[in-house]
Design a protein around this motif. Structure first.
Motif, PDB file in Angstrom:
ATOM      1  N   UNK A  26       0.804  -1.204   0.000  1.00 46.73           N
ATOM      2  CA  UNK A  26       0.000   0.000   0.000  1.00 46.73           C
ATOM      3  C   UNK A  26       0.846   1.266   0.000  1.00 46.73           C
ATOM      4  N   UNK A  27       2.090   1.155   0.429  1.00 41.59           N
ATOM      5  CA  UNK A  27       2.962   2.330   0.443  1.00 41.59           C
ATOM      6  C   UNK A  27       3.152   2.887  -0.954  1.00 41.59           C
ATOM      7  N   UNK A  28       3.299   4.192  -0.984  1.00 39.94           N
ATOM      8  CA  UNK A  28       3.495   4.839  -2.261  1.00 39.94           C
ATOM      9  C   UNK A  28       4.969   4.919  -2.617  1.00 39.94           C
ATOM     10  N   UNK A  29       5.268   4.695  -3.888  1.00 36.05           N
ATOM     11  CA  UNK A  29       6.629   4.797  -4.395  1.00 36.05           C
ATOM     12  C   UNK A  29       6.763   6.183  -5.018  1.00 36.05           C
ATOM     13  N   UNK A  30       7.920   6.830  -4.868  1.00 37.61           N
ATOM     14  CA  UNK A  30       8.097   8.159  -5.463  1.00 37.61           C
ATOM     15  C   UNK A  30       7.708   8.150  -6.944  1.00 37.61           C
ATOM     16  N   UNK A  50       9.987  -0.123 -13.323  1.00 31.23           N
ATOM     17  CA  UNK A  50       8.704  -0.296 -12.641  1.00 31.23           C
ATOM     18  C   UNK A  50       7.825  -1.291 -13.389  1.00 31.23           C
ATOM     19  N   UNK A  51       7.921  -1.253 -14.697  1.00 35.60           N
ATOM     20  CA  UNK A  51       7.143  -2.196 -15.499  1.00 35.60           C
ATOM     21  C   UNK A  51       7.498  -3.634 -15.164  1.00 35.60           C
ATOM     22  N   UNK A  57       4.706  -8.772 -10.057  1.00 32.08           N
ATOM     23  CA  UNK A  57       3.657  -8.741  -9.038  1.00 32.08           C
ATOM     24  C   UNK A  57       4.052  -8.024  -7.767  1.00 32.08           C
ATOM     25  N   UNK A  58       5.154  -7.284  -7.805  1.00 32.01           N
ATOM     26  CA  UNK A  58       5.599  -6.621  -6.582  1.00 32.01           C
ATOM     27  C   UNK A  58       4.971  -5.251  -6.383  1.00 32.01           C
ATOM     28  N   UNK A  59       4.694  -4.561  -7.480  1.00 30.15           N
ATOM     29  CA  UNK A  59       4.065  -3.253  -7.331  1.00 30.15           C
ATOM     30  C   UNK A  59       2.854  -3.140  -8.248  1.00 30.15           C
ATOM     31  N   UNK A  60       2.115  -2.090  -8.028  1.00 22.41           N
ATOM     32  CA  UNK A  60       0.900  -1.845  -8.788  1.00 22.41           C
ATOM     33  C   UNK A  60       0.959  -0.398  -9.231  1.00 22.41           C
ATOM     34  N   UNK A  61       0.616  -0.142 -10.486  1.00 24.87           N
ATOM     35  CA  UNK A  61       0.704   1.238 -10.967  1.00 24.87           C
ATOM     36  C   UNK A  61      -0.685   1.721 -11.363  1.00 24.87           C
ATOM     37  N   UNK A  65      -2.577   8.345 -10.086  1.00 21.42           N
ATOM     38  CA  UNK A  65      -2.418   8.082  -8.662  1.00 21.42           C
ATOM     39  C   UNK A  65      -0.955   7.841  -8.299  1.00 21.42           C
ATOM     40  N   UNK A  66      -0.259   7.054  -9.090  1.00 21.00           N
ATOM     41  CA  UNK A  66       1.127   6.737  -8.793  1.00 21.00           C
ATOM     42  C   UNK A  66       1.367   5.245  -8.724  1.00 21.00           C
ATOM     43  N   UNK A  67       2.531   4.857  -8.192  1.00 19.68           N
ATOM     44  CA  UNK A  67       2.861   3.439  -8.065  1.00 19.68           C
ATOM     45  C   UNK A  67       2.889   3.055  -6.600  1.00 19.68           C
ATOM     46  N   UNK A  68       2.395   1.883  -6.292  1.00 23.80           N
ATOM     47  CA  UNK A  68       2.285   1.443  -4.906  1.00 23.80           C
ATOM     48  C   UNK A  68       2.811   0.028  -4.745  1.00 23.80           C
TER      49      UNK A  68
END
Lengths: 230, 230
Positions: A26-30, A50-51, A57-61, A65-68
Motif C-alpha cells: 500500500x505504500x506509495x513509491x516516489x 517499474x514495469x 507482481x511486486x508493485x501496482x501502478x 495516482x502513482x505506483x504502490x
DNA sequence: CACCCCATTATGTCTAGACATAATATCGAA
DNA sequence: TTCGATATTATGTCTAGACATAATGGGGTG
C-alpha cells in the motif's frame, strides 16, 4: 553514484525495500520523475524498471495516482509439469511405456461424438509401474495419430513433439486405487494415489484429455516459487 | 496500416503466428530493424514487444544470432494457492477453525532447535472437517505469534496478514490417512488424502512449515494456464 | 589442420523529448 | 449540498538516435 545499469539498480533497490519490509503493501513509491532525478537517469528507464516490478507482481501502478507496493504478495505458484520419460530418466531409472489398449471411438459424421483415439497404458521406471495413463486424443485435431503404434510409443511424448499445446487445465486429487488399477500398478487395492487430470488445447480447440494415476509413494508434485515467474 | 499500439500489434501478430503453427519452434523471426520497417515504428518499440514475448516464454533472443520461436512451449503452470477460509466461503459454506493443540518448543539459547510454535487443528466447511493442519511457526521471525490464541484463530490467515511470504516450496502427494488423522477428519482409516506440504520464507529466512491433509473427495487442486503468466 | 583474434552483426540498454490517456481534484452551477 | 464539466497530474506509449555487449564467422598464423 556509479551509473551501471540504472534500470537494474532501481529494480533491485525497490525489490529489496519491499522484501525486507521497509516498504509495506500500500505504500506509495516516489513518482517516476523523482526517481529519475534521484538515480540520474531518464524517466523511460525508471518506467521500464517499474514495469518489470509490475510483471513480477511486486508493485501496482495507477494512472495519475502513482505506483504502490502491491497488496497481497501474489499467491501463485509456477508449477513445472515435466515429461514423465524425462522425469524418470533424471532419477537414473530406465523409462519404458507399455501400451495396453488402443481403440478408435466415435464417428466423423456424428457431431456429438467426434472420432477419438483412446489409449490406455502404463509408464514404467525400471521394473516398477510408475503411472497408469488413460488418454483420449481428438483425431480431428491430430489426424496423424491414427498411424502411430501407441502400443510401443508413449502418446504424451509423441504428442508434445507433434503439436505442443497452448492452454491447459490440471486437476489434482487423491483417490484410492480401484482393483483393476491397483493390479496394473502392482499395489494393494485402495492404495492412496495421486490423480492428475489434464485437458489441453491448442488455439482454443481441445487436443487431448489425460488421466494419470500415480501410486502415492512414487510421485511428488513439487511447486517452487518466489513471486516472480521469471 | 493503422498505427494504433504498434507494440501490441507486433506482439499479437507474432503470438498468433506461433500459436497457429505458422511459425514453428526454432524458426527465425525477422531482425528488429526489419520488423521496425515493416510496422513503421522505432526499433525500441519492436524490442519492447519482443521482450514481452520473451517473458511470456514464446520466443528466445540471442545476441548476434537473432530471435527465434522458443523451443518447447514452456510447461509451467500458474497454480493458485488460495486461503482455505476464502475457498470454503466461496463454496457457500461456513468456515471454522478448531485449534486442537498449541505448544511452544525449542529454546532461544539452543542454535540447533530455535524456539517454535507448533499448532495442530482442523479446518471445517460447514459441519464437515475439510483439512487437518500441522504447522510450525518460527518464533524468532514472528515473535508476536506467541501472543495469539491459535485455538480460536486460524494460523494461516493470521500469518498471511501479519507477514506475507516471498518464497515458497510446495510438495503435493497422496497418502492414506493414519488412524488418528482419519478420526480427526471423520473418514475411514486408510482413506486416500491429498497431502500438501508447504515451506515459506521471507527474504531467505524460514517463517513457517505446514502440512495439510485433505480427504481425497473434498478437495481438488486446480491449475489453469496458458503460456503466459500474465 | 587447429587455434586465436577481430570485424561484423543483432540484441541490450539508455536518453531526451513528445503526445496520449485515465483518474483525481477542483470549481462552478443547479 | 450535490452534480457535472474542467484542469491537473502521473503513468502509458512512442521516437530517433546513441553506445554497449556478446556471439558468430572469417581470416590469418603457428
Amino acid at each position: 553514484m556509479k551509473r551501471v545499469n540504472p534500470a537494474r539498480r532501481i529494480q533491485s533497490d525497490l525489490e529489496a525495500d519491499i522484501r525486507s519490509g521497509r516498504l509495506r503493501p500500500g505504500d506509495r513509491i516516489p513518482i517516476e520523475q523523482d526517481l529519475a532525478g534521484q538515480y540520474g537517469c531518464a524517466r523511460a528507464t525508471v518506467s521500464k524498471a517499474l514495469g518489470e516490478l509490475t510483471a513480477a507482481g511486486l508493485i501496482e501502478r495507477r494512472r495519475k495516482a502513482g505506483s504502490f507496493v502491491a497488496h497481497p504478495p501474489v499467491h501463485s505458484a509456477v508449477m513445472t509439469v515435466p515429461d514423465l520419460a524425462e522425469l524418470i530418466e533424471a532419477r537414473g531409472e530406465t523409462y519404458r511405456w507399455e501400451g495396453r489398449s488402443v481403440r478408435t471411438l466415435g464417428d466423423a459424421k456424428d457431431r456429438e461424438s467426434p472420432p477419438v483415439l483412446r489409449i490406455e497404458g502404463v509408464h514404467f521406471g525400471g521394473d516398477d509401474p510408475f503411472a497408469l495413463e488413460d488418454r483420449i486424443i481428438e483425431l480431428s485435431e491430430v489426424p496423424s495419430a491414427a498411424d502411430v503404434d501407441f502400443k510401443r510409443q508413449a502418446p504424451g511424448t509423441w504428442l508434445l513433439a507433434q503439436l505442443p499445446w497452448t492452454e491447459a487445465r490440471h486437476a489434482i486429487r487423491a483417490v484410492g486405487a480401484k482393483s483393476a488399477e491397483a493390479r496394473a500398478l502392482q499395489v494393494a487395492a485402495g492404495t492412496a494415489c495421486l490423480e492428475l487430470e489434464r485437458d489441453t488445447w491448442r488455439s482454443g480447440r481441445s487436443i487431448t484429455h489425460v488421466r494419470q494415476l500415480f501410486p502415492g509413494d512414487r510421485f511428488d508434485l513439487v511447486a517452487e516459487f518466489g513471486n516472480s515467474p521469471a
